[in-house]
Design an enzyme around this catalytic site. Sequence first.
Site, PDB file in Angstrom:
ATOM      1  N   GLY A 199       0.805  -1.219   0.000  1.00 43.76           N
ATOM      2  CA  GLY A 199       0.000   0.000   0.000  1.00 43.76           C
ATOM      3  C   GLY A 199       0.830   1.256   0.000  1.00 43.76           C
ATOM      4  O   GLY A 199       0.327   2.352   0.243  1.00 43.76           O
ATOM      5  N   LYS A 200       2.138   1.135  -0.306  1.00 44.17           N
ATOM      6  CA  LYS A 200       3.028   2.288  -0.285  1.00 44.17           C
ATOM      7  C   LYS A 200       3.082   3.002  -1.628  1.00 44.17           C
ATOM      8  O   LYS A 200       3.450   4.175  -1.699  1.00 44.17           O
ATOM      9  CB  LYS A 200       4.432   1.840   0.143  1.00 44.17           C
ATOM     10  CG  LYS A 200       4.468   1.246   1.553  1.00 44.17           C
ATOM     11  CD  LYS A 200       5.791   0.571   1.862  1.00 44.17           C
ATOM     12  CE  LYS A 200       5.768  -0.069   3.251  1.00 44.17           C
ATOM     13  NZ  LYS A 200       7.006  -0.831   3.545  1.00 44.17           N
ATOM     14  N   VAL A 201       2.734   2.311  -2.676  1.00 49.01           N
ATOM     15  CA  VAL A 201       2.591   2.876  -4.017  1.00 49.01           C
ATOM     16  C   VAL A 201       1.221   2.442  -4.550  1.00 49.01           C
ATOM     17  O   VAL A 201       0.866   1.262  -4.449  1.00 49.01           O
ATOM     18  CB  VAL A 201       3.709   2.378  -4.963  1.00 49.01           C
ATOM     19  CG1 VAL A 201       3.432   2.803  -6.407  1.00 49.01           C
ATOM     20  CG2 VAL A 201       5.063   2.904  -4.512  1.00 49.01           C
TER      21      VAL A 201
END
Length: 330
Positions: free
Chosen positions: A290-292
Amino acid sequence: MSNSPFLVGEILDIDTGINTIDDLIEAYKRIGGFQGRHIADAASVLLDMYGNENVTVFLSFTGNLVSTGLRGLLAKFIERGFVDVIITTAGTLDHDIAKSMGGKYYLSYFDVDDVEMSREGIHRIGNVAVRKEHYGPLIEKFVHSSLEELAKIKEEWGVRELLWEMGKRIDDEYSIIRAASKASVPIYVPGFVDGAFGTAILTYNEIQRTRAGGKQVRIDLLKDEHELMDIAYSSKSLGALIIGGGISKHHVIWWSQFAGGLDYVVYVTMAIEWDGSLSGARPKEAITWGKVKPTARQAFVLEDATVVLPILIPYVVRKYGFRKGVKLVG
């Protein structure tokens, strides 16, 4: 053009008519193969990112780059408003302060006799070298003298606050700390104790502890993290140019996950992904955390930053000139 999903464009031959950075990027597009194409992709992502005025732009890089002449390029990029938040390593502070205080760095070689080099009192950073007296002593002297003044203002500081104040005391147009301070760009160093800068804070406090009436400086370790949290939550959109790996890379993508992930991201690294390290991980791996965002515009350049940044940064600056950065703290 075939309508196959595996064929996304035609490769075209180039000739010798490459005279500008723009020509070079266009040539990379035509060449179509390997890392040249990825540099062209990175240029395209950066142009889109800077074309969106709602994007908060993170710049992440490792300290080794600051030992090279890229230091000045990064400082001017910050001054021109192309960076809203900096996340870097302790080495950045060390090299930046040492150079700002008159420390000289020299060309050397990867393949040297390091035992003899050490006997001559020289530190090596790859094929860059600096004499020992131009490094640690200069950093400690500057940090100690700055803290003497700042301890009179207040006892407890966040690291970003300290760096802005120290930036006001640096008279070097190529200083990254000075550029961040002048442009009100927050500079965060989550591993600030991992170098001469952090050790100088420790030794300053040890000296003050032995003095009658000595004023120590306390570091609020979470103050910077609270600021980063507020930045992540308040930003409409997030983008990042991430150079190298390690803690500076991870800190950008870590906080980005709390805002739904990065919308634009360019990674430039020489690290490989096959050992499972974060430094070599590509943007698509960060999607699983969920970081990109899955919809993010992304590029991954497996290349030395000293080759890539003198192409990408002037290209972006030439296209946009100056950018009105986002004032996020202070």
